[in-house]
Design a protein around this motif. Structure first.
Motif, PDB file in Angstrom:
ATOM      1  N   LEU A   1       0.863  -1.129   0.160  1.00 36.43           N
ATOM      2  CA  LEU A   1      -0.066   0.109   0.189  1.00 36.43           C
ATOM      3  C   LEU A   1       0.912   1.300   0.031  1.00 36.43           C
ATOM      4  CD1 LEU A   1      -2.504  -0.980   2.765  1.00 36.43           C
ATOM      5  CD2 LEU A   1      -2.761  -1.422   0.354  1.00 36.43           C
TER       6      LEU A   1
ATOM      7  N   TYR B   1       1.077   5.116   0.333  1.00 36.41           N
ATOM      8  CA  TYR B   1       0.276   5.852   0.898  1.00 36.41           C
ATOM      9  C   TYR B   1       1.196   7.367   0.970  1.00 36.41           C
ATOM     10  CZ  TYR B   1      -1.852   8.805   4.841  1.00 36.41           C
ATOM     11  OH  TYR B   1      -2.288   9.808   5.367  1.00 36.41           O
TER      12      TYR B   1
ATOM     13  N   ASP C   1       1.438  11.075   2.361  1.00 37.64           N
ATOM     14  CA  ASP C   1       1.232  12.174   3.390  1.00 37.64           C
ATOM     15  C   ASP C   1       2.097  13.167   3.247  1.00 37.64           C
ATOM     16  OD1 ASP C   1       0.430  12.800   5.822  1.00 37.64           O
ATOM     17  OD2 ASP C   1       1.761  11.635   6.861  1.00 37.64           O
TER      18      ASP C   1
ATOM     19  N   SER D   1       6.101   9.802   1.158  1.00 31.04           N
ATOM     20  CA  SER D   1       5.446   8.699   0.457  1.00 31.04           C
ATOM     21  C   SER D   1       6.015   7.563   1.414  1.00 31.04           C
ATOM     22  CB  SER D   1       5.767   8.503  -0.897  1.00 31.04           C
ATOM     23  OG  SER D   1       5.151   7.415  -1.432  1.00 31.04           O
TER      24      SER D   1
ATOM     25  N   ASN E   1       5.451   3.359   1.861  1.00 32.94           N
ATOM     26  CA  ASN E   1       4.886   2.019   1.384  1.00 32.94           C
ATOM     27  C   ASN E   1       4.878   1.102   2.587  1.00 32.94           C
ATOM     28  OD1 ASN E   1       5.152   2.889  -1.315  1.00 32.94           O
ATOM     29  ND2 ASN E   1       7.177   2.448  -1.505  1.00 32.94           N
ATOM     30  N   TYR E   2       3.527   0.385   2.633  1.00 26.64           N
ATOM     31  CA  TYR E   2       3.518  -0.621   3.466  1.00 26.64           C
ATOM     32  C   TYR E   2       3.396  -1.920   2.816  1.00 26.64           C
ATOM     33  CZ  TYR E   2       1.917   3.357   6.367  1.00 26.64           C
ATOM     34  OH  TYR E   2       2.126   4.543   7.112  1.00 26.64           O
TER      35      TYR E   2
ATOM     36  N   ILE F   1      -6.958  -1.826   8.354  1.00 28.86           N
ATOM     37  CA  ILE F   1      -6.323  -0.650   8.076  1.00 28.86           C
ATOM     38  C   ILE F   1      -7.285   0.431   8.885  1.00 28.86           C
ATOM     39  CG2 ILE F   1      -5.681   1.222   6.396  1.00 28.86           C
ATOM     40  CD1 ILE F   1      -5.817  -0.734   4.335  1.00 28.86           C
TER      41      ILE F   1
ATOM     42  N   CYS G   1      -1.853  -1.846   9.596  1.00 27.71           N
ATOM     43  CA  CYS G   1      -1.576  -0.563   8.791  1.00 27.71           C
ATOM     44  C   CYS G   1      -2.372   0.523   9.618  1.00 27.71           C
ATOM     45  CB  CYS G   1      -2.120  -0.691   7.500  1.00 27.71           C
ATOM     46  SG  CYS G   1      -1.548   0.601   6.539  1.00 27.71           S
TER      47      CYS G   1
ATOM     48  N   VAL H   1      -2.704   4.323  10.099  1.00 32.33           N
ATOM     49  CA  VAL H   1      -3.010   5.588   9.535  1.00 32.33           C
ATOM     50  C   VAL H   1      -3.013   6.675  10.520  1.00 32.33           C
ATOM     51  CG1 VAL H   1      -3.803   6.818   7.520  1.00 32.33           C
ATOM     52  CG2 VAL H   1      -3.477   4.376   7.415  1.00 32.33           C
TER      53      VAL H   1
ATOM     54  N   ARG I   1      -9.279   4.467  -1.227  1.00 34.78           N
ATOM     55  CA  ARG I   1      -9.319   5.740  -0.544  1.00 34.78           C
ATOM     56  C   ARG I   1     -10.073   5.488   0.876  1.00 34.78           C
ATOM     57  NH1 ARG I   1     -13.157  10.474  -0.306  1.00 34.78           N
ATOM     58  NH2 ARG I   1     -14.211   9.590  -2.022  1.00 34.78           N
TER      59      ARG I   1
ATOM     60  N   PHE J   1      -4.522   5.476  -1.054  1.00 38.50           N
ATOM     61  CA  PHE J   1      -3.636   4.272  -1.253  1.00 38.50           C
ATOM     62  C   PHE J   1      -3.424   3.894  -2.512  1.00 38.50           C
ATOM     63  CE2 PHE J   1      -4.740   4.403   3.229  1.00 38.50           C
ATOM     64  CZ  PHE J   1      -3.500   4.056   3.990  1.00 38.50           C
TER      65      PHE J   1
ATOM     66  N   ILE K   1      -2.398   0.668  -4.838  1.00 37.60           N
ATOM     67  CA  ILE K   1      -2.067  -0.693  -4.502  1.00 37.60           C
ATOM     68  C   ILE K   1      -1.375  -1.501  -5.346  1.00 37.60           C
ATOM     69  CG2 ILE K   1      -3.441  -2.948  -4.500  1.00 37.60           C
ATOM     70  CD1 ILE K   1      -5.772  -1.423  -3.247  1.00 37.60           C
TER      71      ILE K   1
END
Length: 143
Positions: free
Chosen positions: A49, A51, A53, A57, A59-60, A69, A77, A79, A129, A135, A137
């Motif tokens: 994922l 993301y 922010d 950036s 990455n998960y 999430i 995850c 957030v 979203r 996110f 994918i």
């Protein structure tokens, strides 16, 4: 004499039939057990994922078959976004595909701008979203 010989022949045929059926069921049971073991050992493809922010950036990457999430620290995850619920959405790998489902969030879960009302299949490159958090994918197709 012929009657007793016929009875013995019938009994031998019945015993051999039951032995054949028992052997067939045993082979089917062993094969089913082997296939179940192979399926359970298969790991899901890695799900990443991405993301965004602000300027950073994140990455998960995940290799587990189920993840949650949200803002809560018990989520896989986490957030930090006020528009994301404590437990907002769940991603699950089943039937050879990744699925997303909303966990009755306040601001909704959207997959490619479509509101998630029931579990939906996720594909590589989809946009997820959660509230205002976006996110991207990425599903690793190498298995």
């Amino acid at each position: 004499m012929t009657g007793s010989l016929l009875l013995i022949l019938r009994l031998l045929i019945a015993v051999s039939l039951y032995a054949f059926l028992g052997f067939a069921f045993y082979i089917l049971w062993k094969d089913l057990k082997r296939q179940t073991g192979e399926i359970s050992r298969r790991a899901p493809p890695q799900l990443t994922l991405a993301y965004q922010d602000g300027d950073t950036s994140l990455n998960y990457p995940f290799s587990i078959p189920e993840l949650t999430i949200g803002r809560d620290i018990s989520c896989e995850c986490v957030v930090n976004d006020t528009t994301v619920s404590a437990q907002h959405a769940r991603l699950v790998y089943r039937q050879g595909q990744w699925w997303v489902e909303d966990l009755h969030s306040t601001n909704g879960t959207y997959l490619n701008h479509e509101l998630v009302l029931s579990p939906l299949v996720i594909a590589n490159g989809d946009l997820l979203r959660l509230g205002q958090a976006l996110f991207f994918i990425n599903i690793d197709s190498e298995m």
